[in-house]
Design an enzyme around this catalytic site. Structure first.
Site, short mmCIF file in Angstrom:
data_model
loop_
_atom_site.label_atom_id
_atom_site.label_comp_id
_atom_site.label_asym_id
_atom_site.label_seq_id
_atom_site.Cartn_x
_atom_site.Cartn_y
_atom_site.Cartn_z
N ILE A 1 0.86 -1.18 0.00
CA ILE A 1 0.00 0.00 0.00
C ILE A 1 0.90 1.24 0.00
CG2 ILE A 1 -1.85 1.24 1.17
CD1 ILE A 1 -2.58 -1.65 0.18
N GLU A 2 0.65 2.10 -0.95
CA GLU A 2 1.36 3.38 -1.07
C GLU A 2 0.35 4.48 -0.79
OE1 GLU A 2 3.67 5.98 -4.56
OE2 GLU A 2 2.91 3.97 -5.00
N VAL A 3 0.67 5.35 0.14
CA VAL A 3 -0.17 6.52 0.40
C VAL A 3 0.66 7.73 0.02
CG1 VAL A 3 -1.41 7.88 2.12
CG2 VAL A 3 -1.47 5.39 2.24
#
Length: 126
Positions: free
Chosen positions: A116-118
């Site tokens: 997951i990349e935010v």
């Protein structure tokens, strides 16, 4: 021809565990749709959750997703919240290229090892 993404589907080992994680860590809203399927909504998009083998047309494996989500809050606020929830940040903040400009990103894994990349936009194309 294409205007936006409506939803994506990720394959998980335990749907309830994923709902708990995403609603707690990223504050996504759990929803139920057609025949009791479960998803997580945010903005005008959603992430549908499926168990391995649940969808015969999809050959994805548990933990094979790599998703970039854009935050509406400062990235430092998101980082503080994620760390308070006991999630380790694997990398970041780092500068990357987003769909419409430069972003600054952090990376972590969900309980199934999906990446997951935010990200937060730091500049956009004109």
């Amino acid at each position: 021809m294409i205007s936006h993404i409506d939803h994506i589907v990720i394959t998980v080992a335990d749907i309830e565990r994923s709902i708990e994680f995403y609603s707690r860590v990223l504050k996504l809203k759990p929803v139920v749709f057609g025949n009791g399927r479960k998803a997580l909504s945010f903005g005008q998009q959603k992430i549908n959750l499926q168990l391995l083998g649940q969808e015969s047309r999809n050959r994805a494996a548990v933990g094979s997703a790599d998703i970039c989500l854009i935050t509406s809050e400062p990235l430092t606020t998101v980082m503080d919240h994620i760390q308070k929830e006991g999630v380790s940040i694997l990398e970041g903040p780092v500068d990357k290229s987003g769909a419409v400009g430069q972003i600054q990103s952090i990376y972590f894994n969900d309980p199934d090892d999906n990446l997951i990349e935010v990200s937060e936009y730091i500049s956009t194309k004109c």
